[in-house]
Design a protein around this motif. Structure first.
Motif, PDB file in Angstrom:
ATOM      1  N   ASP A   1      -2.362   4.969 -10.513  1.00  0.00           N
ATOM      2  CA  ASP A   1      -0.895   4.531 -10.826  1.00  0.00           C
ATOM      3  C   ASP A   1      -1.298   2.960 -11.600  1.00  0.00           C
TER       4      ASP A   1
ATOM      5  N   GLU B   1       0.950  -1.222   0.008  1.00  0.00           N
ATOM      6  CA  GLU B   1       0.012  -0.019   0.043  1.00  0.00           C
ATOM      7  C   GLU B   1       0.845   1.087   0.053  1.00  0.00           C
TER       8      GLU B   1
ATOM      9  N   THR C   1      -3.576   9.670  -2.627  1.00  0.00           N
ATOM     10  CA  THR C   1      -2.815   8.413  -3.248  1.00  0.00           C
ATOM     11  C   THR C   1      -3.528   7.753  -4.599  1.00  0.00           C
ATOM     12  N   ASN C   2      -4.800   8.036  -4.494  1.00  0.00           N
ATOM     13  CA  ASN C   2      -5.381   7.465  -5.844  1.00  0.00           C
ATOM     14  C   ASN C   2      -5.306   8.185  -7.190  1.00  0.00           C
TER      15      ASN C   2
ATOM     16  N   GLU D   1     -12.141  -0.127  -7.858  1.00  0.00           N
ATOM     17  CA  GLU D   1     -12.492   1.202  -8.633  1.00  0.00           C
ATOM     18  C   GLU D   1     -11.147   1.270  -9.697  1.00  0.00           C
TER      19      GLU D   1
ATOM     20  N   GLY E   1       3.557   0.536  -5.888  1.00  0.00           N
ATOM     21  CA  GLY E   1       3.886  -0.359  -6.981  1.00  0.00           C
ATOM     22  C   GLY E   1       4.105   0.525  -8.162  1.00  0.00           C
TER      23      GLY E   1
ATOM     24  N   ASN F   1     -10.200   4.688  -0.597  1.00  0.00           N
ATOM     25  CA  ASN F   1     -11.302   5.437  -0.493  1.00  0.00           C
ATOM     26  C   ASN F   1     -12.460   4.737   0.277  1.00  0.00           C
ATOM     27  N   THR F   2     -12.014   3.337   0.483  1.00  0.00           N
ATOM     28  CA  THR F   2     -12.917   2.611   1.205  1.00  0.00           C
ATOM     29  C   THR F   2     -13.024   2.879   2.748  1.00  0.00           C
TER      30      THR F   2
END
Ligand code: ADP
Length: 556
Positions: free
Chosen positions: A303, A34, A299-300, A522, A230, A42-43
Motif C-alpha cells: 500500500d 496500523e 496486510t503487507n 521494507e 492509510g 513481519n517484524t
C-alpha cells in the motif's frame, strides 16, 4: 473524522514503531496507524538476529580463524579489473574495496607476528559489512541488467547499526550482546551459522520485541490506532505532504489526518501481494505465479509504495523479491515443519535424491526447488540422530511434543526407525504422499554420511561438512526418531521499494526530495540490492526507522 498531529506514522512494524518512538522522544506529537488488528507486521515473525559491526566486542571475543584469514587475504588479492566484481557497472563500490584493503593491511601491521587461529584478534569493519552486502546482493536479472545495493544507503546501515542497537537498549528494549551467531550471507533456513563473521547481536525474538516496542512507544506518548489503514497521502499546492486519508477497516469510518511536520511511511513490503511481485519481476520468471504463497502477514500488500507513487515517488529494486525456501507448501509460512541448520538436514526431491547444496544462498535453494514437480521438496531431519550435532531445538525437550503435534496435524512424517518413516510417507502430509522406500532413503543418507566422512560433497563438489545421520542409532533407540517435512519456497522479503536518501527522505523520479515524506523499513528499496543478508533486516528497520523519526520530528 479529522485528527491533528505533528507526525503521522503509517505502519506499525519495527520501522514504524522505532520512527514513532524517536519522533516522540524529540518532542513531536505522534500518531501511528496500523492496518492489522495487532502491531508487528513481519517484524513480529522475524528472528532476533541483528547485524552490527562492533569492533571493540569483536576484537575481544573473536580469535581470527584460519578461514577468516583466508577470506581477508582473498579480499586483498582481488583485482578491480576482474569482471566478476562488476565495477564497470558499479564503479562506486571500488572505493569500498580500496577502503577495506587499507583496513586489512593496517590490521595485519598492528598484529604482525601473530598467527591466525591462535592469537590474532578478531577483525570486522563497516567496509567489510558493506562489502558482504555488495557481493551478497549483486544479482543478474533476466534481461541481462544488474542489481546491487546502493552504496550510500549500505554505508548508512552498516555505520549506524551499533548506535541504533545501543539506542534501543536506552529506549528500554532488552537487547543483548551475543556475538555468537554468524549470519551475513543468506543461507537455507535463516537459522544457520553460514557466514564467516560473527557480527550478529541478539535482539529479542519478534514475539518479544513488538510488545516491548509498543510499550516504549506508548510510554513516550505515541497514540496508536490499529485496524486503521492509510489510503492516500495529502499534499499542499507546493507538493509538500501534509497528512493522509485513512479508513477504519472495521466500520469504514473515513479519517483525515492533518500533520504539521509530515508523514513517515513504514508499511512494509508487498510479499502478500504476489500479483504486484510478478508485475515487476525480472528474476523468477515462470516460477512465480500470482498465487505464490508468502511468509508474510496478509496486510503487507505494498500500500505504501502505491500511495507514494501516486504523489510522484520513485521506486527501485522491485525486480527481485526474496523467497524463503523452507516454507509450508500449504500456508507459505515458516511453520508446520521441522528443520534446522544446513549442517543438520538433507534436502531431497520426490525420488529421494538430493537436488541442491543445502548450504547455498536462499535464492539458489528456492530456484532449485521450484524446478521440481509442484515445487515441493522434502527435508530429512534426525534431531538427536544427527552425529555430533546436539541441536538447540532438542534442548528444553518440547521437541518430541512438537514433532507429535506436527504429525497429528498432518504436516510431517515421523518414524522411530527409517522403515517406519518410509511407511509413513505413503499417507499424505501437507497434501502430498511421496511414498519413499526405505531403500531410497537409506541410499541417500548413507551416501551423504560417506561425504561427511570424506569431508567432500561429491554431488555438489564442495568441502563439507557436518550432519551425518547415524541410522543405526536412530533404529536402535526408540526415543530417537527421524522426520521428513514437505516444503515449498514462498515469497519472503521484498528488497525493492520507494527511493530514499540517507535521511530517509523520499525522492521523486528526478531525484528531488518530496518534502514532508520519509520512509523506512521494507517499504524502501535499494539498500540490499538483489538479495538481503540474513540478520540485516532488523538492522535496516531500526537504523532507518530511527533516522526517519528524528527527521520527521524536525520536519525536514
Ligand atoms: P518493517 O519491517 O518495514 O517495519 P513490517 O512488515 O514489520 O515492516 O510492518 C509493516 C506494517 O505496516 C505491517 O504491520 C502492516 O500491517 C502495516 N501496513 C501495511 N499497509 C498499511 C496501510 N495501508 N496502513 C496502515 N498500516 C499498514
Amino acid at each position: 473524522e479529522t485528527w491533528e498531529t505533528d507526525v503521522l506514522v503509517i505502519g506499525g512494524g519495527g520501522a514504524g514503531l522505532s520512527a514513532a518512538i524517536n519522533a516522540a522522544q524529540q518532542g513531536a506529537e505522534v500518531i501511528l496507524i496500523e492496518k492489522g488488528s495487532v502491531l508487528g507486521g513481519n517484524t513480529l515473525m522475524a528472528g532476533a538476529a541483528y547485524n552490527a559491526v562492533d569492533p571493540e566486542a569483536q576484537e575481544n571475543l573473536m580469535i581470527l580463524s584460519r578461514a577468516q584469514k583466508d577470506a581477508l587475504d582473498g579480499y586483498l588479492a582481488l583485482n578491480p579489473t576482474d569482471p566478476k566484481l562488476k565495477f564497470d557497472v558499479y564503479p562506486e563500490w571500488e572505493a569500498v574495496l580500496t577502503e577495506l584493503k587499507g583496513e586489512i593491511n593496517a590490521f595485519y601491521s598492528r598484529n604482525a607476528g601473530k598467527a591466525a587461529g591462535v592469537d590474532m584478534p578478531g577483525f570486522d569493519s563497516v567496509a567489510l559489512h558493506m562489502w558482504n552486502m555488495y557481493t551478497g546482493g549483486l544479482r543478474e536479472l533476466t534481461d541481462g541488467s544488474w542489481i546491487a545495493p546502493n552504496v550510500v544507503l549500505a554505508r548508512q546501515l552498516a555505520a549506524n547499526a551499533l548506535d541504533a542497537f545501543v539506542w534501543m537498549g536506552e529506549a528500554g528494549l532488552e537487547a543483548s550482546y551475543g556475538l555468537d551467531a554468524q549470519y551475513g550471507t543468506t543461507v537455507g533456513t535463516g537459522t544457520v551459522l553460514g557466514a564467516m563473521w560473527p557480527r550478529t547481536h541478539t535482539f529479542m525474538s519478534g514475539a518479544q520485541r513488538i510488545p516491548q516496542l509498543e510499550k516504549v512507544a506508548i510510554d513516550n506518548g505515541v497514540t496508536v490506532f490499529t485496524e486503521t489503514s492509510g489510503i492516500e497521502l495529502l499534499t499542499d499546492a507546493s507538493g509538500r505532504v501534509i497528512g493522509a486519508k485513512a479508513e477504519n477497516v472495521v466500520d469504514g469510518t473515513q479519517i483525515t489526518i492533518n500533520t504539521s511536520k509530515g508523514v513517515v511511511l513504514a508499511t512494509g513490503g508487498y510479499c502478500a501481494n504476489p500479483v504486484m511481485v510478478k508485475e515487476y519481476d525480472k528474476y523468477w520468471g515462470e516460477d512465480l505465479s500470482d498465487r505464490t504463497l508468502s511468509t508474510n502477514m496478509g496486510t503487507n500488500r505494498g500500500d505504501g509504495i502505491v500511495m507514494a507513487q501516486t504523489i510522484g515517488a520513485d521506486v527501485t529494486g522491485m525486480e527481485i523479491a526474496q523467497m524463503m525456501p523452507s516454507s509450508s507448501p500449504v500456508k507459505g509460512t515458516m511453520t508446520d515443519g521441522i528443520w534446522a541448520d544446513a549442517a543438520e538436514q538433507i534436502w531431497i526431491d520426490s525420488s529421494g535424491k538430493r537436488f541442491v547444496d543445502e548450504y547455498a544462498e536462499r535464492d539458489v535453494l528456492a530456484k532449485a526447488s521450484l524446478a521440481l514437480e509442484n515445487g515441493i521438496f522434502y527435508i530429512i531431519y534426525a534431531g538427536r540422530g544427527n552425529v555430533g550435532n546436539p541441536n538447540e531445538l532438542l534442548q528444553g525437550t518440547d521437541y518430541n511434543e512438537r514433532v507429535a503435534g506436527m504429525v497429528e496435524g498432518g504436516h510431517i512424517w515421523y518414524g522411530k526407525t527409517l522403515a517406519e518413516l518410509a511407511e509413513a510417507t505413503k499417507t499424505p502430509a501437507a497434501g502430498v504422499a511421496p511414498a519413499f522406500t526405505e531403500e531410497q532413503l537409506r541410499a541417500t543418507i548413507e551416501q551423504y554420511n560417506s561425504y561427511v566422512a570424506a569431508q567432500h560433497d561429491d554431488d555438489f563438489d564442495k568441502a563439507v561438512i557436518a550432519g551425518a545421520i547415524d541410522l543405526d542409532y536412530v533404529d536402535a533407540n526408540d526415543d530417537v526418531g527421524i522426520t521428513i517435512s514437505p516444503r515449498k519456497a514462498s515469497l519472503h522479503h521484498t528488497m525493492g521499494g520507494v527511493v530514499i536518501d540517507t535521511d530517509t527522505r523520499v525522492l521523486n523520479g528526478n531525484g528531488e526530495v518530496i518534502p514532508g515524506l520519509w520512509a523506512a523499513g521494507e517499504v524502501t528499496g535499494g539498500i540490499h540490492g538483489g538479495n538481503r543478508l540474513g540478520g540485516n533486516a532488523i538492522t535496516d528497520i531500526f537504523v532507518f526507522g530511527r533516522i526517519a523519526g528524528l527527521n520527521a520530528a524536525a520536519g525536514n
